[in-house]
Design a protein around this motif. Structure first.
Motif, mmCIF file in Angstrom:
data_model
loop_
_atom_site.group_PDB
_atom_site.id
_atom_site.type_symbol
_atom_site.label_atom_id
_atom_site.label_comp_id
_atom_site.label_asym_id
_atom_site.label_seq_id
_atom_site.Cartn_x
_atom_site.Cartn_y
_atom_site.Cartn_z
ATOM 1 N N LEU A 113 0.827 -1.207 0.000
ATOM 2 C CA LEU A 113 0.000 0.000 0.000
ATOM 3 C C LEU A 113 0.864 1.260 0.000
ATOM 4 O O LEU A 113 0.484 2.282 -0.576
ATOM 5 N N GLY A 114 2.025 1.171 0.618
ATOM 6 C CA GLY A 114 2.963 2.296 0.591
ATOM 7 C C GLY A 114 3.470 2.537 -0.818
ATOM 8 O O GLY A 114 3.454 3.668 -1.311
ATOM 9 N N VAL A 137 -5.718 4.411 2.894
ATOM 10 C CA VAL A 137 -5.375 3.622 4.084
ATOM 11 C C VAL A 137 -4.583 4.434 5.116
ATOM 12 O O VAL A 137 -4.093 3.890 6.098
ATOM 13 N N TRP A 138 -4.473 5.738 4.871
ATOM 14 C CA TRP A 138 -3.691 6.602 5.767
ATOM 15 C C TRP A 138 -4.090 6.414 7.238
ATOM 16 O O TRP A 138 -3.245 6.178 8.100
ATOM 17 N N ASP A 139 -5.399 6.502 7.494
ATOM 18 C CA ASP A 139 -5.854 6.414 8.890
ATOM 19 C C ASP A 139 -5.636 5.033 9.487
ATOM 20 O O ASP A 139 -5.506 4.879 10.699
ATOM 21 N N ARG A 140 -5.606 4.026 8.621
ATOM 22 C CA ARG A 140 -5.383 2.672 9.141
ATOM 23 C C ARG A 140 -3.902 2.452 9.454
ATOM 24 O O ARG A 140 -3.551 1.650 10.309
ATOM 25 N N ARG A 193 7.384 4.040 6.831
ATOM 26 C CA ARG A 193 7.882 4.144 5.455
ATOM 27 C C ARG A 193 6.713 4.292 4.481
ATOM 28 O O ARG A 193 6.747 5.110 3.553
ATOM 29 N N ALA A 194 5.654 3.512 4.729
ATOM 30 C CA ALA A 194 4.495 3.569 3.840
ATOM 31 C C ALA A 194 3.870 4.967 3.873
ATOM 32 O O ALA A 194 3.517 5.530 2.827
ATOM 33 N N GLU A 206 5.199 14.878 3.287
ATOM 34 C CA GLU A 206 5.063 16.115 4.064
ATOM 35 C C GLU A 206 4.143 15.941 5.269
ATOM 36 O O GLU A 206 4.422 16.441 6.355
ATOM 37 N N ALA A 207 3.056 15.196 5.020
ATOM 38 C CA ALA A 207 2.104 14.997 6.118
ATOM 39 C C ALA A 207 2.656 14.026 7.157
ATOM 40 O O ALA A 207 2.301 14.096 8.330
ATOM 41 N N ALA A 208 3.533 13.134 6.725
ATOM 42 C CA ALA A 208 4.001 12.075 7.630
ATOM 43 C C ALA A 208 5.230 12.461 8.438
ATOM 44 O O ALA A 208 5.487 11.882 9.496
ATOM 45 N N ILE A 209 5.970 13.453 7.951
ATOM 46 C CA ILE A 209 7.311 13.662 8.508
ATOM 47 C C ILE A 209 7.317 14.014 9.994
ATOM 48 O O ILE A 209 8.183 13.552 10.752
#
Lengths: 347, 470
Positions: free
Chosen positions: A126-127, A134-137, A155-156, A163-166
């Protein structure tokens, strides 16, 4: 009477053991047969799907067969393996193939209901597919205490939206020490310098000393200007030899030379070793004298690093090294130079 | 105390010991099973691809060699082709009397090198250091014979430049990915100071270019029995102990160590016959004493193949030496037994080693002895005889079957159904003579240790009993 009872028990335990052994043997034998069948089947599936994937990467849209439930893991594994070795557009074409063949739906199901290994494979899939749904999962997995699961999910998320994950990822890197550095490095590298530079600098500056030391090596993945700022600031301010060592180890920019030189007589030998190595990377002609001085250092590895540094300076050739060797007085300095000159000759 | 009471007490004592021994082994097998399942599950993504980056620590591979002219070139050639980022191979020629050094000079174009190295560990003098002009990663240390593998490895540690070193035997055959797999615990947990890998028997396997290309079972019955023994020792034993950081042995055949910690702990002990176990226990001791968080890990994947003795006299010598080594280690570390400061090793692994591994030959042979006496005196019924045999053989076979099961789960290398059948039959057959013979040899080891009779590190005759392909 009592003795007979014990004998009876022992005898029955023995018989039970025999039954257990027989069952275990039958299970092992059948499992082996099944494994042979499974391996054969996997080979077939790999052969078929490798061809489809090669076609997809080549730009043709292959007509793919429906993946049977029992083959889904084999296909997922192969697909991920292809993804890991590819860059650029080819990855997008593989993603298209995955959408056409329903790989993404299977991955989502496995993410919800799979065993650990299946879930990991699903997260990776999925990554790679940059599946935003699947972001929220995935987010709860990042904070999971299970290291592998947490790293895979991070990593995914970075692949989906760096940007949102960092922020979440950097929080984890600084708050936990179980993420393997090589995997952390991969995640930050994939996120890209544009995304991580500012937040990483901020995180490093705000972190306590031991964590600074852990985060500093990753400045190699940020923009050089940002790296220079944070390294200079830390190297000037810190009293911690550990942090200073790491700063010196990652410094690449000659603007830091004066700072590096100021630590040439640092009381800690591991710092002096890093000074020698840093001078080897960025030093100028006037640093030869400093390095020659370090050739007589009391610590072996400082002497060795200084000698190695001399050989890496672009303006120091073999005759120059020989001249230095003749001119230095201590025997250990001469010997270590002789060693690196010979090493240099071999390479 | 009447004779009947004495007999009953003996019977009960031996039975209790037997129940505890097998109970411990069964528990270890179950713990190993859970650990292996977990290990397999988490490794799935590592199998996808592996790009080496600057975060993989460089490794020095140390290969002590004494009279190894027949195999050394093949071994070194295969070591130079391992799948790992940065590593060096250091062969330590321990004063070989044969042409080991000449072979190395010829095959790898060695040239004398003015090596400067820190003499952090005391060893016999090093005569010369050579570097290869064709293989920059190869270094050969020629030293005076130190009479032990420990002395050679210490010399290698002195000349090793990298933060981790891998200790192995000159005749060991490594898997191409051995270093990559063995280094995982160091990457996952920076407090790791040592990691062991699973050893398998190379007899009967097909070797090409210094690597195993096809696994197989040995035709020699002694080597076949040792296949089961190795599976039991590595998969059921060491995996189990490592789950609670109580691993006491990392085989000298293959192990990865943090150089600085080993140097600080004093390196390998020269006068020990069980230098591999001695070092690991000392690492536990050192890290606990210095209050340093640490981990000694074990990776269940097969990493290294070693040649098993196929002759009784060689096997006998090996087993006596192993038992003497074990006796030394337990005696030298008896203060750790049930000691609060020793942590889990003081309460689990070390007592287990002392009570079940070290004493077991004595108890087992006493059991057989008294059993024969009682049978001869007509004091044992047919049912009693059957019960004794069922239990004693049954547990032995069950433990072997469980280790086969673990092998099947972990990383099956014996992949044909006939292998399963042969190993099953071997598991039964080894209880009828081989196991007893082993106990007898181990008892000799204990006696020799107690009498402090002289024993040398010894030289194992290489049969090269694998099959060479092509």
């Amino acid at each position: 009477m009592y003795h007979e009872l014990v004998l009876d028990i022992v005898y029955h335990v023995g018989v039970l053991l025999l039954i257990l052994i027989a069952l275990l043997f039958v299970f092992l034998f059948l499992h082996r047969l099944w494994s042979i069948y499974r391996d054969r089947r996997m080979k077939q599936i790999n052969a078929i799907w490798s061809q489809h994937m090669v076609d997809a990467i080549g730009g043709t849209v292959p007509k793919v067969p429906k993946i049977r439930r029992r083959d889904i893991l084999t296909v997922l594994f192969l697909w991920n393996r292809f993804q890991e070795t590819l860059i650029g557009e080819s990855r997008d074409r593989l993603n298209e193939l995955a959408r056409n063949s329903g790989i993404n739906h299977s991955a989502r199901q496995l993410l919800m209901n799979g065993r650990l290994s299946q879930r990991l494979l699903a997260i990776s899939t999925l990554g790679h597919m940059r599946d935003r749904d699947v972001w929220d999962r995935l987010t709860p997995f990042v904070v999971s205490s299970h290291t592998t699961l947490s790293v895979a999910a991070a990593r995914a998320l970075v692949q989906i939206n760096a940007e949102a994950a960092i922020t979440l990822v950097l929080d984890q890197i600084s708050s936990r020490d179980d993420w393997p550095p090589r995997k952390t490095a991969t995640i930050l590298q994939e996120a890209g310098a544009d995304t991580i530079s500012k937040p990483l600098v901020r995180t490093i500056l705000d972190a306590p000393n031991p964590i600074k030391g852990r985060l500093l090596p990753y400045v190699e993945f940020i923009h050089q200007a940002d790296a220079s700022t944070v390294l200079r600031q830390l190297a000037q301010q810190t009293n911690d030899p550990g942090v200073l060592s790491v700063c010196l180890r990652v410094m690449q920019d000659p603007v830091h030379l004066s700072l590096v030189r100021s630590h040439v007589r640092h009381p800690e030998s591991h710092v002096r070793k890093e000074v020698a190595a840093a001078l080897g990377r960025m030093g100028s002609k006037q640093d030869v004298k400093r390095l020659v001085g370090l050739l007589s250092d009391e610590a072996w590895y400082v002497r060795y690093e200084a000698a190695k540094a001399l050989t890496t300076l672009p303006f120091v050739d073999k005759p120059y090294l020989k001249r230095i060797q003749r001119s230095v007085a201590p025997r250990r300095a001469k010997k270590v130079l002789q060693h690196v000159i010979a090493e240099h000759g071999l390479s | 105390m009447s004779l009947v009471h004495l007999i009953l007490t003996l019977e009960w004592g031996i039975l209790l010991y037997f129940i505890c021994l097998n109970g411990c082994y069964l528990t270890l097998s179950i713990i190993s099973l859970l650990a292996i399942v977990r290990h397999k599950s988490t490794r799935v993504l590592d199998e996808l691809s592996h790009r080496f980056n600057g975060y993989d620590p460089p490794i020095s591979i140390l290969v002590p060699a004494y009279n190894e002219e027949a195999l050394i070139a093949t071994s070194v050639n295969s070591l130079l082709q391992l799948n790992y980022g940065e590593y060096e191979v250091i062969v330590i020629n321990d004063g070989s009397k044969d042409g080991t050094l000449d072979v190395l000079k010829r095959e790898f174009s060695l040239t004398p090198f003015p090596e400067v190295y820190p003499k952090v560990l005391k060893t016999k003098p090093i005569k010369a250091v050579y570097r290869s002009t064709t293989h920059p990663a190869l270094k050969v240390v020629d030293k005076e014979n130190g009479g032990s593998k420990a002395d050679s490895i210490n010399a290698g540690i002195n000349c090793a430049y990298h933060p981790l070193f891998c200790c192995m035997d000159a005749d060991s055959v490594l898997h191409r990915d051995s270093l990559r797999r063995a280094v995982q615990p160091f990457l996952e947990d920076p407090t790791t100071v040592a990691a062991g890998g699973s050893l398998r028997i190379s007899n009967g396997c097909t070797v090409s270019g210094g690597f195993i290309v096809r696994s197989g079972l040995p035709k020699n019955i002694l080597a076949l029995f040792q296949v089961n023994e190795y599976l039991r020792a590595f998969l059921a034993g060491r995996v189990g102990w490592s789950t609670f950081n109580s691993l006491l042995i990392i085989s000298g055949g293959f192990g990865l160590f943090h150089r600085e910690t080993v140097v600080e702990a004093g390196g390998y002990r020269n006068d020990s016959l069980g230098e591999d176990m001695e070092l690991v226990i000392r690492l536990h001791r050192y890290c606990r004493k210095t209050h340093q968080p640490y981990r000694i890990a074990f990776v269940p994947d097969p990493m290294c193949w070693t040649e098993a003795p196929e002759r009784l006299d060689v096997l006998r010598k090996q087993r006596i030496r192993w038992q003497r080594g074990l006796s030394e280690c337990i005696a030298w570390n008896k203060d750790l037994l049930f000691c609060k400061k020793a942590g889990p090793i003081g309460w689990t692994a070390l007592p287990f080693m002392a009570i079940f591994e070290w004493l077991s030959p004595l108890v087992e042979l006493s059991g057989y002895f008294f059993f024969v006496i009682f049978c001869a005196l007509g004091m044992v019924s047919v049912k009693g005889l059957l019960a004794f045999l069922l239990l004693s053989i049954g547990f032995g076979v069950l433990l072997s079957m469980l280790s086969l099961f673990l092998e099947e789960l972990a990383y099956p290398i014996y992949t044909k159904p006939k292998h399963t059948v042969i190993l099953f039959l071997a598991a039964i057959a080894e209880n009828m003579g081989y196991r007893q013979l082993n106990s007898y040899w181990r008892l000799i080891g204990i006696v020799r240790w107690a009498r402090k009779s002289k024993e040398h590190w010894g030289e194992m005759k290489r049969e090269a009993s694998w099959i060479t392909a092509g």
